[in-house]
Design an enzyme around this catalytic site. Sequence first.
Site, PDB file in Angstrom:
ATOM      1  N   GLY A 247       0.656  -1.653   0.052  1.00 42.31           N
ATOM      2  CA  GLY A 247      -0.140   0.198   0.006  1.00 42.31           C
ATOM      3  C   GLY A 247       0.957   1.163  -0.506  1.00 42.31           C
ATOM      4  N   GLU A 288       4.660  -6.076   1.713  1.00 45.94           N
ATOM      5  CA  GLU A 288       3.953  -6.886   0.849  1.00 45.94           C
ATOM      6  C   GLU A 288       3.613  -5.679  -0.730  1.00 45.94           C
ATOM      7  OE1 GLU A 288       0.813 -10.707   1.776  1.00 45.94           O
ATOM      8  OE2 GLU A 288      -0.128  -8.527   1.099  1.00 45.94           O
ATOM      9  N   PRO A 289       5.227  -4.689  -0.473  1.00 42.95           N
ATOM     10  CA  PRO A 289       4.725  -4.163  -2.101  1.00 42.95           C
ATOM     11  C   PRO A 289       4.336  -4.173  -3.201  1.00 42.95           C
ATOM     12  CG  PRO A 289       7.366  -4.121  -0.957  1.00 42.95           C
ATOM     13  CD  PRO A 289       5.992  -5.203  -0.483  1.00 42.95           C
ATOM     14  N   GLY A 290       3.735  -3.542  -4.005  1.00 40.06           N
ATOM     15  CA  GLY A 290       3.313  -3.976  -5.194  1.00 40.06           C
ATOM     16  C   GLY A 290       3.768  -2.382  -6.334  1.00 40.06           C
ATOM     17  N   ARG A 328      -7.198   3.131 -15.727  1.00 41.44           N
ATOM     18  CA  ARG A 328      -6.566   3.554 -14.352  1.00 41.44           C
ATOM     19  C   ARG A 328      -7.955   4.550 -14.178  1.00 41.44           C
ATOM     20  NH1 ARG A 328      -2.931   4.277 -11.378  1.00 41.44           N
ATOM     21  NH2 ARG A 328      -4.125   4.236  -9.176  1.00 41.44           N
ATOM     22  N   TYR A 332     -10.651   5.091 -12.150  1.00 45.71           N
ATOM     23  CA  TYR A 332     -10.423   5.353 -10.403  1.00 45.71           C
ATOM     24  C   TYR A 332      -9.841   6.798 -10.921  1.00 45.71           C
ATOM     25  CZ  TYR A 332      -8.310   0.685  -9.735  1.00 45.71           C
ATOM     26  OH  TYR A 332      -8.414  -0.803  -9.865  1.00 45.71           O
ATOM     27  N   CYS A 359     -13.098   2.472 -28.558  1.00 52.04           N
ATOM     28  CA  CYS A 359     -15.338   2.671 -28.444  1.00 52.04           C
ATOM     29  C   CYS A 359     -16.153   3.228 -27.318  1.00 52.04           C
ATOM     30  CB  CYS A 359     -16.105   1.825 -29.147  1.00 52.04           C
ATOM     31  SG  CYS A 359     -15.229   2.054 -30.927  1.00 52.04           S
ATOM     32  N   GLU A 360     -16.049   4.120 -26.637  1.00 46.56           N
ATOM     33  CA  GLU A 360     -16.140   4.433 -25.124  1.00 46.56           C
ATOM     34  C   GLU A 360     -16.345   5.606 -24.947  1.00 46.56           C
ATOM     35  OE1 GLU A 360     -17.534   2.937 -22.424  1.00 46.56           O
ATOM     36  OE2 GLU A 360     -16.318   0.821 -23.257  1.00 46.56           O
ATOM     37  N   TYR A 388       0.052  -2.050 -12.198  1.00 44.16           N
ATOM     38  CA  TYR A 388      -1.868  -1.799 -12.578  1.00 44.16           C
ATOM     39  C   TYR A 388      -1.741  -1.770 -13.699  1.00 44.16           C
ATOM     40  CZ  TYR A 388      -1.672  -3.075  -7.683  1.00 44.16           C
ATOM     41  OH  TYR A 388      -1.260  -3.406  -6.096  1.00 44.16           O
TER      42      TYR A 388
HETATM   43  N1  LLP Z   1      -1.492  -7.116  -0.272  1.00 45.16           N
HETATM   44  C1  LLP Z   1      -2.063  -7.147  -0.802  1.00 45.16           C
HETATM   45  C2  LLP Z   1      -3.274  -8.739   0.168  1.00 45.16           C
HETATM   46  C3  LLP Z   1      -3.122  -6.739  -1.582  1.00 45.16           C
HETATM   47  O1  LLP Z   1      -4.774  -6.736  -1.518  1.00 45.16           O
HETATM   48  C4  LLP Z   1      -2.451  -5.725  -2.574  1.00 45.16           C
HETATM   49  C5  LLP Z   1      -3.081  -4.740  -3.397  1.00 45.16           C
HETATM   50  C6  LLP Z   1      -0.857  -5.462  -2.010  1.00 45.16           C
HETATM   51  C7  LLP Z   1      -0.290  -6.176  -1.111  1.00 45.16           C
HETATM   52  C8  LLP Z   1      -0.718  -4.544  -3.136  1.00 45.16           C
HETATM   53  O2  LLP Z   1      -0.700  -3.053  -3.216  1.00 45.16           O
HETATM   54  P1  LLP Z   1       0.429  -1.770  -3.460  1.00 45.16           P
HETATM   55  O3  LLP Z   1       1.711  -2.196  -2.794  1.00 45.16           O
HETATM   56  O4  LLP Z   1       0.631  -1.807  -4.916  1.00 45.16           O
HETATM   57  O5  LLP Z   1      -0.721  -0.209  -3.382  1.00 45.16           O
HETATM   58  N2  LLP Z   1      -5.913  -1.236  -8.937  1.00 45.16           N
HETATM   59  C9  LLP Z   1      -5.368  -0.455  -8.269  1.00 45.16           C
HETATM   60  C10 LLP Z   1      -4.903  -1.120  -7.293  1.00 45.16           C
HETATM   61  C11 LLP Z   1      -5.547  -2.710  -6.011  1.00 45.16           C
HETATM   62  C12 LLP Z   1      -4.572  -3.229  -5.011  1.00 45.16           C
HETATM   63  C13 LLP Z   1      -5.238  -4.107  -4.958  1.00 45.16           C
HETATM   64  N3  LLP Z   1      -4.929  -5.016  -3.528  1.00 45.16           N
HETATM   65  C14 LLP Z   1      -5.521   0.450  -8.373  1.00 45.16           C
HETATM   66  O6  LLP Z   1      -4.590   0.538 -10.200  1.00 45.16           O
HETATM   67  O7  LLP Z   1      -4.825   1.864  -8.211  1.00 45.16           O
END
Ligand code: LLP
Length: 439
Positions: A247, A288-290, A328, A332, A359-360, A388
Amino acid sequence: MKPDTFMVDQNRQISIGGVALAYLAEKYGTPLYVLDYETIVHRIKDYQDALSELTPPGQAFYAGKAFLCQAMAGLLEQHQMGLDVVSGGELYTALQAGFNPERIMFHGNVKTREEIAYALTAHVGHIVCDSMDELERIEEEAARIGCQAPVLLRITPGIEAHTHEFIRTGQFDSKFGFGLADGLADRAVKRALTLEHVLLKGFHAHIGSQILEEDPFILNAETLLRYSLGWNQSHGWWPEVLNIGGGFGVRYQPGDHPPRLTTVVSAINELLHELTPKELAVPRIFMEPGRSIIAEAGVTLYRVLVTKSVPGGKRYISVDGGMGDNIRPALYQAEYRAAIDGKVGQDNMETVTVAGRYCETGDVLLKDIALSQAAVDDLLVVFDTGAYNYSMASNYNRVPRPAVVLVHQGQDYLWVARESYQDLVRADSPYAMTLAEFR
Ligand code: LLP
Protein backbone atom coordinates in the site's frame (compact mmCIF):
# COMPACT_ATOMS: atom_id res chain seq x y z
CA MET A 1 8.18 10.57 -10.43
CA LYS A 2 10.02 9.21 -13.40
CA PRO A 3 12.33 6.23 -13.82
CA ASP A 4 15.66 6.82 -12.03
CA THR A 5 17.53 6.73 -15.36
CA PHE A 6 15.25 9.28 -17.12
CA MET A 7 17.28 11.64 -19.35
CA VAL A 8 16.46 14.32 -21.90
CA ASP A 9 19.08 15.05 -24.60
CA GLN A 10 19.79 18.28 -26.48
CA ASN A 11 17.13 17.36 -29.03
CA ARG A 12 14.55 17.24 -26.22
CA GLN A 13 14.31 13.49 -26.66
CA ILE A 14 13.85 11.14 -23.74
CA SER A 15 15.89 8.07 -22.93
CA ILE A 16 15.46 5.56 -20.12
CA GLY A 17 18.05 2.99 -19.10
CA GLY A 18 20.33 4.57 -21.72
CA VAL A 19 17.91 3.72 -24.56
CA ALA A 20 16.08 6.38 -26.61
CA LEU A 21 12.32 5.95 -26.38
CA ALA A 22 11.98 6.91 -30.07
CA TYR A 23 14.24 3.97 -30.93
CA LEU A 24 12.10 1.58 -28.85
CA ALA A 25 8.90 2.84 -30.48
CA GLU A 26 10.41 2.21 -33.93
CA LYS A 27 11.74 -1.21 -33.01
CA TYR A 28 8.75 -2.62 -31.13
CA GLY A 29 5.85 -0.44 -32.30
CA THR A 30 3.34 1.37 -30.12
CA PRO A 31 1.67 1.33 -27.67
CA LEU A 32 4.61 -0.03 -25.72
CA TYR A 33 5.27 -0.55 -22.04
CA VAL A 34 8.89 0.22 -21.10
CA LEU A 35 10.35 -0.79 -17.74
CA ASP A 36 13.62 0.44 -16.27
CA TYR A 37 15.72 -2.27 -14.59
CA GLU A 38 17.61 0.14 -12.35
CA THR A 39 14.47 1.68 -10.88
CA ILE A 40 12.99 -1.73 -10.07
CA VAL A 41 16.20 -2.91 -8.43
CA HIS A 42 16.61 0.33 -6.43
CA ARG A 43 13.08 -0.02 -5.04
CA ILE A 44 13.65 -3.69 -4.17
CA LYS A 45 16.85 -2.74 -2.34
CA ASP A 46 15.07 0.06 -0.46
CA TYR A 47 12.69 -2.53 1.01
CA GLN A 48 15.38 -5.09 1.67
CA ASP A 49 17.67 -2.55 3.37
CA ALA A 50 14.87 -1.12 5.50
CA LEU A 51 13.56 -4.54 6.56
CA SER A 52 17.04 -5.85 7.34
CA GLU A 53 17.17 -3.22 10.12
CA LEU A 54 14.54 -5.20 12.00
CA THR A 55 15.46 -7.92 14.48
CA PRO A 56 14.63 -10.53 13.41
CA PRO A 57 15.05 -9.27 9.81
CA GLY A 58 11.79 -8.73 7.93
CA GLN A 59 10.97 -9.94 4.42
CA ALA A 60 9.40 -8.14 1.47
CA PHE A 61 6.99 -10.00 -0.82
CA TYR A 62 6.43 -8.18 -4.11
CA ALA A 63 2.70 -8.10 -4.92
CA GLY A 64 2.53 -9.76 -8.34
CA LYS A 65 -0.86 -8.25 -9.08
CA ALA A 66 0.87 -4.92 -9.78
CA PHE A 67 2.82 -6.44 -12.69
CA LEU A 68 3.93 -9.99 -13.31
CA CYS A 69 5.42 -12.00 -16.13
CA GLN A 70 8.01 -14.76 -16.08
CA ALA A 71 10.97 -12.41 -16.54
CA MET A 72 9.77 -10.25 -13.63
CA ALA A 73 9.51 -13.36 -11.44
CA GLY A 74 13.04 -14.26 -12.53
CA LEU A 75 14.34 -10.81 -11.60
CA LEU A 76 12.67 -11.05 -8.18
CA GLU A 77 14.14 -14.50 -7.61
CA GLN A 78 17.59 -13.22 -8.55
CA HIS A 79 17.23 -10.58 -5.84
CA GLN A 80 15.84 -13.02 -3.26
CA MET A 81 12.54 -11.16 -2.99
CA GLY A 82 9.41 -12.84 -1.74
CA LEU A 83 6.35 -12.91 -4.01
CA ASP A 84 2.68 -12.45 -3.15
CA VAL A 85 0.43 -14.26 -5.64
CA VAL A 86 -3.37 -14.17 -5.71
CA SER A 87 -4.29 -16.84 -8.21
CA GLY A 88 -3.27 -20.13 -9.73
CA GLY A 89 -2.19 -18.13 -12.79
CA GLU A 90 0.21 -15.92 -10.86
CA LEU A 91 1.54 -18.97 -9.00
CA TYR A 92 2.06 -20.83 -12.30
CA THR A 93 3.90 -17.84 -13.79
CA ALA A 94 6.26 -17.73 -10.80
CA LEU A 95 6.91 -21.48 -10.74
CA GLN A 96 7.50 -21.56 -14.51
CA ALA A 97 10.17 -18.91 -13.96
CA GLY A 98 11.87 -21.09 -11.36
CA PHE A 99 10.80 -18.96 -8.40
CA ASN A 100 11.52 -20.53 -5.01
CA PRO A 101 8.08 -21.55 -3.63
CA GLU A 102 9.22 -21.05 -0.03
CA ARG A 103 9.26 -17.32 -0.70
CA ILE A 104 5.73 -17.35 -2.14
CA MET A 105 2.73 -16.06 -0.18
CA PHE A 106 -0.57 -17.32 -1.58
CA HIS A 107 -3.36 -14.75 -1.25
CA GLY A 108 -6.87 -14.08 -2.51
CA ASN A 109 -10.30 -13.67 -0.95
CA VAL A 110 -11.65 -16.47 -3.14
CA LYS A 111 -9.41 -19.45 -3.70
CA THR A 112 -10.77 -22.50 -5.42
CA ARG A 113 -10.14 -25.96 -4.06
CA GLU A 114 -7.82 -26.57 -7.03
CA GLU A 115 -5.82 -23.43 -6.27
CA ILE A 116 -5.41 -24.42 -2.63
CA ALA A 117 -4.26 -27.89 -3.63
CA TYR A 118 -1.89 -26.38 -6.21
CA ALA A 119 -0.36 -24.06 -3.59
CA LEU A 120 0.02 -26.89 -1.07
CA THR A 121 1.59 -29.35 -3.49
CA ALA A 122 3.93 -26.63 -4.75
CA HIS A 123 4.98 -26.10 -1.09
CA VAL A 124 4.41 -22.36 -0.99
CA GLY A 125 5.80 -20.76 2.16
CA HIS A 126 2.51 -19.30 3.40
CA ILE A 127 -1.18 -19.28 2.55
CA VAL A 128 -3.18 -16.29 3.71
CA CYS A 129 -6.62 -17.51 4.71
CA ASP A 130 -9.46 -15.10 4.08
CA SER A 131 -12.66 -16.77 5.32
CA MET A 132 -14.13 -19.52 7.49
CA ASP A 133 -15.17 -21.50 4.41
CA GLU A 134 -11.65 -21.30 3.12
CA LEU A 135 -10.15 -22.36 6.44
CA GLU A 136 -12.17 -25.58 6.25
CA ARG A 137 -11.20 -26.01 2.60
CA ILE A 138 -7.51 -25.62 3.44
CA GLU A 139 -7.83 -28.18 6.25
CA GLU A 140 -9.54 -30.66 3.91
CA GLU A 141 -7.05 -30.25 1.11
CA ALA A 142 -4.04 -30.44 3.45
CA ALA A 143 -5.50 -33.60 5.03
CA ARG A 144 -6.08 -35.13 1.58
CA ILE A 145 -2.55 -34.28 0.43
CA GLY A 146 -1.09 -35.29 3.79
CA CYS A 147 0.65 -32.07 4.78
CA GLN A 148 0.38 -29.19 7.19
CA ALA A 149 -0.68 -25.87 5.68
CA PRO A 150 1.35 -22.85 6.89
CA VAL A 151 -1.41 -20.30 7.35
CA LEU A 152 -1.74 -16.60 8.14
CA LEU A 153 -5.21 -15.31 8.92
CA ARG A 154 -6.22 -12.13 7.12
CA ILE A 155 -7.47 -9.67 9.69
CA THR A 156 -9.60 -6.62 8.93
CA PRO A 157 -8.25 -4.27 11.59
CA GLY A 158 -10.65 -1.34 11.13
CA ILE A 159 -8.02 1.03 9.83
CA GLU A 160 -9.30 2.75 6.74
CA ALA A 161 -6.47 4.34 4.87
CA HIS A 162 -7.12 6.22 1.69
CA THR A 163 -4.79 8.35 -0.32
CA HIS A 164 -4.73 11.43 1.82
CA GLU A 165 -6.25 10.47 5.16
CA PHE A 166 -6.88 7.56 7.40
CA ILE A 167 -9.33 6.82 10.14
CA ARG A 168 -9.61 4.20 12.81
CA THR A 169 -13.20 3.02 12.53
CA GLY A 170 -15.55 0.57 14.09
CA GLN A 171 -16.50 -0.40 10.56
CA PHE A 172 -15.31 -3.82 9.54
CA ASP A 173 -17.74 -4.29 6.70
CA SER A 174 -15.46 -5.70 4.05
CA LYS A 175 -15.39 -8.68 1.75
CA PHE A 176 -11.80 -9.25 2.83
CA GLY A 177 -10.68 -11.18 5.86
CA PHE A 178 -11.87 -11.57 9.42
CA GLY A 179 -13.03 -8.47 11.30
CA LEU A 180 -11.57 -7.75 14.70
CA ALA A 181 -14.60 -5.97 16.14
CA ASP A 182 -17.27 -8.32 14.78
CA GLY A 183 -15.71 -11.36 16.44
CA LEU A 184 -14.96 -13.16 13.17
CA ALA A 185 -11.23 -13.00 13.82
CA ASP A 186 -11.66 -14.60 17.25
CA ARG A 187 -13.72 -17.43 15.77
CA ALA A 188 -11.15 -18.01 13.03
CA VAL A 189 -8.19 -18.16 15.42
CA LYS A 190 -10.01 -20.57 17.74
CA ARG A 191 -10.93 -22.81 14.84
CA ALA A 192 -7.46 -22.65 13.25
CA LEU A 193 -5.85 -23.69 16.53
CA THR A 194 -7.96 -26.86 16.64
CA LEU A 195 -7.33 -27.93 13.03
CA GLU A 196 -4.89 -30.76 12.62
CA HIS A 197 -3.55 -29.80 9.19
CA VAL A 198 -3.44 -26.05 9.69
CA LEU A 199 -0.37 -24.50 11.21
CA LEU A 200 -1.28 -21.00 12.35
CA LYS A 201 1.85 -18.94 11.70
CA GLY A 202 0.47 -15.47 12.28
CA PHE A 203 -1.68 -12.65 10.95
CA HIS A 204 -1.95 -10.52 7.85
CA ALA A 205 -3.66 -7.17 7.33
CA HIS A 206 -3.60 -4.97 4.22
CA ILE A 207 -5.11 -1.54 4.76
CA GLY A 208 -5.30 -0.04 1.29
CA SER A 209 -3.29 1.12 -1.69
CA GLN A 210 -1.55 4.35 -2.73
CA ILE A 211 -1.40 5.42 0.93
CA LEU A 212 0.61 8.60 1.44
CA GLU A 213 0.87 8.57 5.24
CA GLU A 214 3.11 6.72 7.66
CA ASP A 215 0.87 6.37 10.72
CA PRO A 216 -1.66 3.86 9.30
CA PHE A 217 1.12 1.32 8.65
CA ILE A 218 2.48 1.70 12.18
CA LEU A 219 -0.99 1.44 13.68
CA ASN A 220 -1.64 -1.66 11.60
CA ALA A 221 1.44 -3.41 13.00
CA GLU A 222 0.53 -2.32 16.52
CA THR A 223 -3.03 -3.63 16.14
CA LEU A 224 -1.82 -7.06 14.98
CA LEU A 225 0.73 -7.18 17.78
CA ARG A 226 -1.77 -6.27 20.51
CA TYR A 227 -4.28 -8.74 19.12
CA SER A 228 -1.59 -11.44 19.28
CA LEU A 229 -0.87 -10.55 22.92
CA GLY A 230 -4.47 -11.37 23.78
CA TRP A 231 -4.10 -14.84 22.25
CA ASN A 232 -0.88 -15.39 24.07
CA GLN A 233 -2.54 -14.64 27.39
CA SER A 234 -5.65 -16.76 26.73
CA HIS A 235 -4.23 -19.67 24.72
CA GLY A 236 -0.45 -19.43 24.96
CA TRP A 237 -0.29 -18.96 21.17
CA TRP A 238 2.18 -16.47 19.70
CA PRO A 239 2.75 -15.52 16.02
CA GLU A 240 5.95 -16.23 14.11
CA VAL A 241 4.96 -13.70 11.47
CA LEU A 242 3.00 -10.47 11.20
CA ASN A 243 2.35 -9.41 7.62
CA ILE A 244 1.35 -5.75 7.31
CA GLY A 245 0.45 -5.92 3.60
CA GLY A 246 1.31 -3.42 0.89
CA GLY A 247 0.00 0.00 0.00
CA PHE A 248 2.90 2.47 0.03
CA GLY A 249 1.98 5.27 -2.32
CA VAL A 250 4.07 6.73 -5.14
CA ARG A 251 4.43 10.21 -6.60
CA TYR A 252 2.00 10.31 -9.52
CA GLN A 253 1.60 14.09 -9.10
CA PRO A 254 3.94 16.75 -7.68
CA GLY A 255 1.64 17.10 -4.64
CA ASP A 256 1.95 13.40 -3.71
CA HIS A 257 4.44 12.82 -0.88
CA PRO A 258 5.00 9.10 -0.34
CA PRO A 259 5.54 7.83 3.21
CA ARG A 260 9.12 7.19 4.34
CA LEU A 261 9.75 3.49 4.59
CA THR A 262 12.61 3.83 7.08
CA THR A 263 10.43 5.90 9.44
CA VAL A 264 7.69 3.27 9.35
CA VAL A 265 10.07 0.36 9.82
CA SER A 266 11.96 1.88 12.75
CA ALA A 267 8.69 2.76 14.52
CA ILE A 268 7.54 -0.85 14.05
CA ASN A 269 10.87 -2.12 15.36
CA GLU A 270 10.41 -0.11 18.55
CA LEU A 271 6.86 -1.41 18.98
CA LEU A 272 7.94 -5.01 18.43
CA HIS A 273 10.59 -4.83 21.12
CA GLU A 274 8.46 -2.85 23.54
CA LEU A 275 5.38 -5.09 23.29
CA THR A 276 6.81 -8.59 22.83
CA PRO A 277 6.97 -10.32 26.22
CA LYS A 278 10.57 -11.12 27.25
CA GLU A 279 10.14 -14.88 27.15
CA LEU A 280 8.80 -14.84 23.55
CA ALA A 281 10.50 -14.47 20.17
CA VAL A 282 9.87 -11.18 18.38
CA PRO A 283 7.67 -11.93 15.32
CA ARG A 284 9.06 -11.39 11.80
CA ILE A 285 7.52 -8.54 9.86
CA PHE A 286 6.47 -9.17 6.27
CA MET A 287 5.50 -6.44 3.79
CA GLU A 288 3.86 -6.79 0.37
CA PRO A 289 4.76 -3.78 -1.80
CA GLY A 290 3.47 -3.79 -5.36
CA ARG A 291 3.01 -0.28 -6.73
CA SER A 292 5.99 1.22 -4.88
CA ILE A 293 8.34 -1.29 -6.53
CA ILE A 294 7.17 -1.08 -10.12
CA ALA A 295 5.00 2.02 -10.82
CA GLU A 296 7.79 4.54 -11.33
CA ALA A 297 9.93 2.10 -13.32
CA GLY A 298 7.37 2.07 -16.13
CA VAL A 299 6.35 4.41 -18.93
CA THR A 300 3.95 3.81 -21.82
CA LEU A 301 4.68 5.04 -25.33
CA TYR A 302 1.82 5.96 -27.64
CA ARG A 303 1.75 7.35 -31.16
CA VAL A 304 -0.40 10.45 -31.69
CA LEU A 305 -2.76 9.62 -34.56
CA VAL A 306 -5.38 12.36 -34.42
CA THR A 307 -5.44 15.98 -33.26
CA LYS A 308 -8.69 17.84 -33.15
CA SER A 309 -9.91 21.16 -31.81
CA VAL A 310 -13.62 21.29 -31.13
CA PRO A 311 -14.77 24.86 -31.87
CA GLY A 312 -15.73 26.30 -28.49
CA GLY A 313 -14.65 23.05 -26.83
CA LYS A 314 -11.51 21.14 -25.96
CA ARG A 315 -8.45 20.29 -27.95
CA TYR A 316 -8.15 16.52 -28.27
CA ILE A 317 -5.17 14.39 -29.03
CA SER A 318 -6.00 10.77 -29.77
CA VAL A 319 -3.47 7.99 -29.48
CA ASP A 320 -3.17 4.35 -30.54
CA GLY A 321 -3.85 2.95 -27.03
CA GLY A 322 -6.07 3.81 -24.10
CA MET A 323 -8.30 1.99 -21.64
CA GLY A 324 -7.24 -1.42 -22.98
CA ASP A 325 -3.68 -0.86 -21.77
CA ASN A 326 -4.43 1.58 -18.93
CA ILE A 327 -7.86 1.24 -17.34
CA ARG A 328 -6.92 3.32 -14.28
CA PRO A 329 -8.11 6.77 -15.49
CA ALA A 330 -11.52 5.33 -16.46
CA LEU A 331 -11.80 3.17 -13.34
CA TYR A 332 -10.36 5.42 -10.64
CA GLN A 333 -10.06 8.84 -12.28
CA ALA A 334 -6.31 8.27 -11.94
CA GLU A 335 -4.15 11.15 -13.12
CA TYR A 336 -0.83 10.76 -14.87
CA ARG A 337 1.94 13.03 -16.08
CA ALA A 338 3.10 12.92 -19.68
CA ALA A 339 5.43 14.49 -22.22
CA ILE A 340 5.83 14.67 -25.98
CA ASP A 341 9.13 13.09 -26.99
CA GLY A 342 11.34 15.52 -28.91
CA LYS A 343 9.49 18.52 -27.46
CA VAL A 344 10.28 18.20 -23.74
CA GLY A 345 10.68 21.59 -22.07
CA GLN A 346 9.39 23.67 -24.99
CA ASP A 347 7.63 26.90 -24.03
CA ASN A 348 4.60 26.57 -26.29
CA MET A 349 2.48 24.43 -24.02
CA GLU A 350 -1.21 23.87 -24.63
CA THR A 351 -3.94 22.32 -22.55
CA VAL A 352 -5.21 19.16 -24.15
CA THR A 353 -7.24 16.07 -23.42
CA VAL A 354 -5.59 12.85 -24.50
CA ALA A 355 -8.16 10.32 -25.67
CA GLY A 356 -7.74 6.64 -26.37
CA ARG A 357 -8.76 4.52 -29.34
CA TYR A 358 -11.47 2.49 -27.63
CA CYS A 359 -15.16 2.90 -28.37
CA GLU A 360 -16.12 4.55 -25.11
CA THR A 361 -16.60 8.23 -24.34
CA GLY A 362 -14.86 7.53 -21.05
CA ASP A 363 -11.68 6.34 -22.74
CA VAL A 364 -9.69 9.41 -21.80
CA LEU A 365 -6.11 8.90 -20.63
CA LEU A 366 -5.27 12.45 -19.59
CA LYS A 367 -7.77 15.20 -18.94
CA ASP A 368 -6.87 18.87 -19.40
CA ILE A 369 -3.14 18.36 -19.18
CA ALA A 370 -0.49 20.88 -20.22
CA LEU A 371 1.60 19.40 -23.05
CA SER A 372 3.94 20.74 -25.68
CA GLN A 373 2.06 21.24 -28.94
CA ALA A 374 1.56 17.77 -30.33
CA ALA A 375 1.28 16.81 -33.97
CA VAL A 376 0.29 13.60 -35.72
CA ASP A 377 3.07 10.97 -35.49
CA ASP A 378 4.54 12.46 -32.30
CA LEU A 379 5.39 10.06 -29.51
CA LEU A 380 3.47 10.56 -26.26
CA VAL A 381 5.19 9.30 -23.11
CA VAL A 382 3.00 8.63 -20.08
CA PHE A 383 4.92 8.23 -16.80
CA ASP A 384 4.49 5.96 -13.77
CA THR A 385 2.54 3.30 -15.64
CA GLY A 386 4.51 0.31 -14.32
CA ALA A 387 1.88 -0.77 -11.79
CA TYR A 388 -1.64 -2.00 -12.54
CA ASN A 389 -1.46 -1.12 -16.25
CA TYR A 390 -0.21 -4.22 -18.05
CA SER A 391 -1.65 -6.41 -15.28
CA MET A 392 -5.13 -4.93 -15.78
CA ALA A 393 -4.94 -4.73 -19.57
CA SER A 394 -7.70 -6.25 -21.68
CA ASN A 395 -8.49 -7.11 -25.28
CA TYR A 396 -11.49 -4.79 -25.39
CA ASN A 397 -12.40 -4.04 -29.02
CA ARG A 398 -10.16 -7.01 -29.88
CA VAL A 399 -7.06 -4.87 -29.68
CA PRO A 400 -3.93 -6.96 -29.02
CA ARG A 401 -2.13 -6.13 -25.77
CA PRO A 402 1.15 -4.19 -26.13
CA ALA A 403 4.63 -5.60 -25.66
CA VAL A 404 6.67 -5.03 -22.48
CA VAL A 405 10.33 -4.14 -22.88
CA LEU A 406 12.97 -3.87 -20.15
CA VAL A 407 15.82 -1.40 -20.58
CA HIS A 408 19.18 -1.46 -18.84
CA GLN A 409 22.54 0.15 -19.60
CA GLY A 410 21.78 0.91 -23.22
CA GLN A 411 20.25 -2.49 -24.00
CA ASP A 412 16.61 -3.48 -24.47
CA TYR A 413 15.11 -6.86 -23.65
CA LEU A 414 11.70 -8.07 -24.79
CA TRP A 415 9.87 -9.27 -21.64
CA VAL A 416 6.43 -9.82 -23.13
CA ALA A 417 5.78 -9.94 -26.87
CA ARG A 418 3.02 -7.86 -28.42
CA GLU A 419 -0.07 -9.97 -28.97
CA SER A 420 -0.91 -10.78 -32.56
CA TYR A 421 -4.29 -11.11 -34.26
CA GLN A 422 -3.65 -14.87 -34.19
CA ASP A 423 -3.31 -14.67 -30.39
CA LEU A 424 -6.72 -13.02 -30.26
CA VAL A 425 -8.44 -15.98 -31.91
CA ARG A 426 -6.21 -18.72 -30.43
CA ALA A 427 -8.76 -19.86 -27.84
CA ASP A 428 -11.81 -19.37 -30.08
CA SER A 429 -13.65 -22.37 -31.47
CA PRO A 430 -14.42 -21.86 -35.15
CA TYR A 431 -18.11 -21.39 -35.89
CA ALA A 432 -18.48 -24.73 -37.72
CA MET A 433 -17.23 -26.63 -34.66
CA THR A 434 -19.79 -24.91 -32.44
CA LEU A 435 -22.59 -25.78 -34.85
CA ALA A 436 -21.54 -29.42 -35.01
CA GLU A 437 -22.43 -29.81 -31.35
CA PHE A 438 -26.08 -29.09 -32.17
CA ARG A 439 -26.43 -31.56 -35.02
N1 LLP B 1 -1.21 -7.12 -0.48
C1 LLP B 1 -2.53 -7.24 -0.63
C2 LLP B 1 -3.24 -8.22 0.18
C3 LLP B 1 -3.21 -6.46 -1.55
O1 LLP B 1 -4.52 -6.59 -1.69
C4 LLP B 1 -2.50 -5.52 -2.35
C5 LLP B 1 -3.17 -4.71 -3.35
C6 LLP B 1 -1.10 -5.43 -2.16
C7 LLP B 1 -0.49 -6.23 -1.22
C8 LLP B 1 -0.24 -4.48 -2.96
O2 LLP B 1 -0.62 -3.14 -2.76
P1 LLP B 1 0.28 -1.96 -3.38
O3 LLP B 1 1.60 -1.95 -2.66
O4 LLP B 1 0.45 -2.22 -4.83
O5 LLP B 1 -0.53 -0.73 -3.12
N2 LLP B 1 -5.86 -1.82 -9.07
C9 LLP B 1 -5.66 -0.78 -8.10
C10 LLP B 1 -4.86 -1.26 -6.91
C11 LLP B 1 -5.48 -2.43 -6.22
C12 LLP B 1 -4.65 -2.92 -5.08
C13 LLP B 1 -5.20 -4.19 -4.58
N3 LLP B 1 -4.42 -4.79 -3.57
C14 LLP B 1 -4.98 0.40 -8.77
O6 LLP B 1 -4.73 0.32 -9.96
O7 LLP B 1 -4.73 1.43 -8.14
